[in-house]
Design a protein around this motif. Structure first.
Motif, PDB file in Angstrom:
ATOM      1  N   VAL A 149       2.500 -10.499   5.033  1.00 33.50           N
ATOM      2  CA  VAL A 149       3.834 -10.829   5.542  1.00 33.50           C
ATOM      3  C   VAL A 149       4.268  -9.886   6.664  1.00 33.50           C
ATOM      4  N   VAL A 150       3.552  -8.784   6.836  1.00 40.70           N
ATOM      5  CA  VAL A 150       3.780  -7.871   7.966  1.00 40.70           C
ATOM      6  C   VAL A 150       2.418  -7.488   8.531  1.00 40.70           C
ATOM      7  N   ALA A 151       2.277  -7.555   9.839  1.00 40.19           N
ATOM      8  CA  ALA A 151       1.032  -7.153  10.509  1.00 40.19           C
ATOM      9  C   ALA A 151       1.377  -6.234  11.672  1.00 40.19           C
ATOM     10  N   ASN A 152       0.783  -5.054  11.677  1.00 41.80           N
ATOM     11  CA  ASN A 152       1.022  -4.083  12.741  1.00 41.80           C
ATOM     12  C   ASN A 152       2.513  -3.814  12.955  1.00 41.80           C
ATOM     13  N   GLY A 153       3.245  -3.757  11.839  1.00 41.81           N
ATOM     14  CA  GLY A 153       4.661  -3.422  11.887  1.00 41.81           C
ATOM     15  C   GLY A 153       5.591  -4.571  12.201  1.00 41.81           C
ATOM     16  N   GLN A 154       5.048  -5.778  12.376  1.00 39.86           N
ATOM     17  CA  GLN A 154       5.877  -6.932  12.725  1.00 39.86           C
ATOM     18  C   GLN A 154       5.859  -7.972  11.610  1.00 39.86           C
ATOM     19  N   PRO A 155       7.032  -8.484  11.214  1.00 40.29           N
ATOM     20  CA  PRO A 155       7.072  -9.509  10.158  1.00 40.29           C
ATOM     21  C   PRO A 155       6.459 -10.817  10.627  1.00 40.29           C
ATOM     22  N   LEU A 156       5.696 -11.438   9.759  1.00 38.96           N
ATOM     23  CA  LEU A 156       5.047 -12.714  10.078  1.00 38.96           C
ATOM     24  C   LEU A 156       5.843 -13.909   9.555  1.00 38.96           C
ATOM     25  N   THR A 157       6.835 -13.659   8.712  1.00 38.51           N
ATOM     26  CA  THR A 157       7.546 -14.744   8.032  1.00 38.51           C
ATOM     27  C   THR A 157       8.987 -14.895   8.508  1.00 38.51           C
ATOM     28  N   ILE A 158       9.401 -14.073   9.457  1.00 37.04           N
ATOM     29  CA  ILE A 158      10.788 -14.071   9.913  1.00 37.04           C
ATOM     30  C   ILE A 158      10.827 -14.208  11.428  1.00 37.04           C
ATOM     31  N   ASP A 159      11.657 -15.122  11.907  1.00 31.30           N
ATOM     32  CA  ASP A 159      11.866 -15.301  13.343  1.00 31.30           C
ATOM     33  C   ASP A 159      12.887 -14.257  13.788  1.00 31.30           C
TER      34      ASP A 159
ATOM     35  N   ALA B  82       6.959  13.254   3.349  1.00 33.04           N
ATOM     36  CA  ALA B  82       6.737  13.237   4.798  1.00 33.04           C
ATOM     37  C   ALA B  82       6.804  11.849   5.415  1.00 33.04           C
ATOM     38  N   CYS B  83       6.265  10.845   4.740  1.00 32.65           N
ATOM     39  CA  CYS B  83       6.178   9.508   5.337  1.00 32.65           C
ATOM     40  C   CYS B  83       7.548   8.836   5.417  1.00 32.65           C
ATOM     41  N   GLY B  84       7.620   7.838   6.280  1.00 27.70           N
ATOM     42  CA  GLY B  84       8.842   7.063   6.434  1.00 27.70           C
ATOM     43  C   GLY B  84       8.529   5.631   6.784  1.00 27.70           C
ATOM     44  N   ALA B  85       9.576   4.856   7.000  1.00 29.79           N
ATOM     45  CA  ALA B  85       9.411   3.439   7.301  1.00 29.79           C
ATOM     46  C   ALA B  85       8.555   3.208   8.537  1.00 29.79           C
ATOM     47  N   ASP B  86       8.606   4.137   9.482  1.00 30.02           N
ATOM     48  CA  ASP B  86       7.845   3.965  10.714  1.00 30.02           C
ATOM     49  C   ASP B  86       6.338   4.088  10.498  1.00 30.02           C
ATOM     50  N   ASP B  87       5.915   4.515   9.317  1.00 28.38           N
ATOM     51  CA  ASP B  87       4.482   4.604   9.020  1.00 28.38           C
ATOM     52  C   ASP B  87       3.919   3.311   8.421  1.00 28.38           C
ATOM     53  N   VAL B  88       4.791   2.350   8.095  1.00 26.80           N
ATOM     54  CA  VAL B  88       4.336   1.083   7.506  1.00 26.80           C
ATOM     55  C   VAL B  88       3.705   0.222   8.592  1.00 26.80           C
ATOM     56  N   ARG B  89       2.505  -0.271   8.337  1.00 26.18           N
ATOM     57  CA  ARG B  89       1.811  -1.119   9.307  1.00 26.18           C
ATOM     58  C   ARG B  89       1.605  -2.544   8.800  1.00 26.18           C
ATOM     59  N   ASP B  90       1.144  -2.693   7.566  1.00 20.69           N
ATOM     60  CA  ASP B  90       0.854  -4.020   7.034  1.00 20.69           C
ATOM     61  C   ASP B  90       1.421  -4.138   5.631  1.00 20.69           C
ATOM     62  N   VAL B  91       1.866  -5.345   5.288  1.00 20.30           N
ATOM     63  CA  VAL B  91       2.430  -5.592   3.960  1.00 20.30           C
ATOM     64  C   VAL B  91       1.885  -6.906   3.425  1.00 20.30           C
ATOM     65  N   PHE B  92       1.470  -6.886   2.155  1.00 17.41           N
ATOM     66  CA  PHE B  92       1.001  -8.082   1.464  1.00 17.41           C
ATOM     67  C   PHE B  92       1.862  -8.303   0.227  1.00 17.41           C
ATOM     68  N   ILE B  93       2.242  -9.538  -0.043  1.00 17.27           N
ATOM     69  CA  ILE B  93       2.975  -9.907  -1.260  1.00 17.27           C
ATOM     70  C   ILE B  93       2.269 -11.107  -1.879  1.00 17.27           C
ATOM     71  N   GLN B  94       1.888 -10.983  -3.143  1.00 20.47           N
ATOM     72  CA  GLN B  94       1.066 -12.006  -3.809  1.00 20.47           C
ATOM     73  C   GLN B  94      -0.200 -12.280  -2.993  1.00 20.47           C
ATOM     74  N   GLY B  95      -0.708 -11.265  -2.331  1.00 22.95           N
ATOM     75  CA  GLY B  95      -1.927 -11.418  -1.544  1.00 22.95           C
ATOM     76  C   GLY B  95      -1.734 -12.010  -0.171  1.00 22.95           C
ATOM     77  N   ARG B  96      -0.527 -12.435   0.141  1.00 25.80           N
ATOM     78  CA  ARG B  96      -0.239 -13.043   1.438  1.00 25.80           C
ATOM     79  C   ARG B  96       0.268 -11.967   2.391  1.00 25.80           C
TER      80      ARG B  96
END
Length: 434
Positions: free
Chosen positions: A408-418, A392-406
């Protein structure tokens, strides 16, 4: 001084394909590693060292998804050669367009791919392409994990020499760089672009450099027929004959393989990147996944490049892997949700020859974690959380992502990419490429 711990409090988690917790849970993280997970709500204990508390009780955690086959900079070629069979697609559209790619194009194409992968929950991916130094730089900046290879062909002596030299230098420059997030493989493109004696040279170099190999094998029926005509053996038999299977090896596609091929691969521990959507779109066929799993082969999932898919959404690959083979075999029990999820996570890590624990949220594992929106309609009414995520789930359900504890995505928006810069550069490069 002891590092300060971080506690992530959640509404539930899939630790791995066999461990599903559908009630409150919290993770204790330190130095980018999961130290423990505990069922229930977090309560600060008297005298306990202070922690950084991240409260996400409306989110569900899963391990970061692992894409075992791709060509990131091909995002710039998305939609440029659709509705064509593989060999026509390559020779009539892709190869001519790739001749126009520059170093800055591979950098910005990889930035675009990283943006797409991160916001869809992919934390690790593999890449075999050209001008890989620029790809490595983009991966390093994005915070992702990359399993990277210089794509090598052997059409003539010059291309062979350059391929080997660039591969050797790339290993020296990038192996275990970016805080260990980048690992390197050698990347011969395929037996139809690399003659047998050249493949032997690559196998020998991989042994010297102590790195694995990734290669396209038996993707189409035509490839297999041509190999039989030219060499008297299948691509799998040829790979064994030239010594590729003496090294850890990740084989992409493996659609047209015989039972004898599969026995050879199983004997040598060959890992497979199953790319169901790309294989369907190019009309290549359907890989015999069930036969691979029956032989206890390690199989991960991949999207392939965005020019042949046309997206990098691992949720789609996971769902397709779990449904396609049911339909082909007319067996609703084939490739259950847990197996598809495992191929997208921990088996993907093993396919890529990556560290133990990656692809799970078990204690001792790197904190590569994806948080899904627990209030999504895809996760209601939650009879079976694992099935909900796969079917059932898809990419639109992703909200936050952590890599090595950092994060990198918050509320669906990348923090490391302009992202605005990426949009601008991609629009500019399109005019040059096309």
């Amino acid at each position: 001084m002891k590092p300060r711990q971080t506690v992530i409090e959640l509404g539930g988690a899939i630790i791995d394909s066999a461990t599903v917790i559908a009630e409150p849970i919290y993770f204790v993280m330190e130095d980018g590693v999961i130290r423990a997970y505990v069922r229930g709500r977090y309560q600060q204990q008297p005298g306990e060292e202070p922690v950084d508390l991240i409260r996400k009780t409306d989110k569900i955690a899963i391990p970061g998804l692992i894409n075992t086959h791709g060509h990131a900079a091909m995002t710039l070629l998305r939609g440029a050669g659709d509705d064509m069979p593989l060999m026509n697609w390559l020779h009539e559209r892709i190869f001519p367009l790739e001749e126009k790619l520059t170093e800055e194009a591979t950098y910005w194409g990889t930035q675009l791919a990283a943006w797409e992968m991160l916001i869809s929950g992919t934390t690790t991916y593999t890449d075999m392409y050209m001008m890989m130094e620029n790809t490595a730089r983009a991966v390093s900046e994005s915070g992702m994990r990359g399993v990277l290879s210089v794509g090598v062909v052997g059409f003539d002596e010059d291309s062979r020499a350059k391929g080997l030299s660039r591969s050797r230098q790339f290993v020296a420059d990038w192996q275990q760089k970016a805080q260990g997030r980048i690992t390197v493989m050698l990347g011969p493109h395929a037996p139809y672009t690399c003659p047998p004696d050249f493949l032997t040279e690559i196998a020998e170099l991989a042994a010297v450099l102590n790195v694995p190999i990734q290669i396209h094998l038996s993707e189409t029926k035509t490839e297999v027929e041509d190999c039989l005509k030219q060499h008297g053996v299948t691509p799998i038999e040829l790979a064994q004959k030239v010594g590729l299977f003496n090294l850890p090896l990740l084989a992409a596609h493996c659609v047209h393989v015989t039972d004898a091929d599969l026995d050879i691969m199983a004997t040598h521990g060959v890992r497979v990147a199953h790319n169901p959507q790309s294989n369907l779109k190019l009309g290549s066929g359907v890989a015999p996944l069930q036969k691979m799993l029956e032989r206890n082969m390690v199989v991960g999932l991949g999207t392939d490049g965005a020019a042949s898919n046309n997206n990098l959404d691992m949720f789609e690959e996971m769902r397709l892997a779990a449904t396609l083979h049911k339909g082909v075999h007319q067996d609703a029990e084939m490739i259950p949700a847990a197996t598809a999820f495992q191929m997208a996570t921990e088996l993907g890590a093993k396919a890529c020859c990556l560290e133990t624990g990656l692809g799970t949220l078990q204690p001792g594992s790197p904190c590569d974690m994806v948080l899904l929106d627990g209030s999504s309609p895809h996760l209601m009414p939650r009879h079976n959380l694992l099935s909900d995520v796969v079917y059932a789930c898809g990419a639109d359900d992703v909200r936050d992502v952590f890599i090595q504890g950092r994060q990198v995505v918050a509320n669906g928006q990348p923090l490391t990419i302009d992202t605005e810069r990426v949009k601008s550069e991609v629009a500019r490069l399109k005019k040059i490429i096309h």
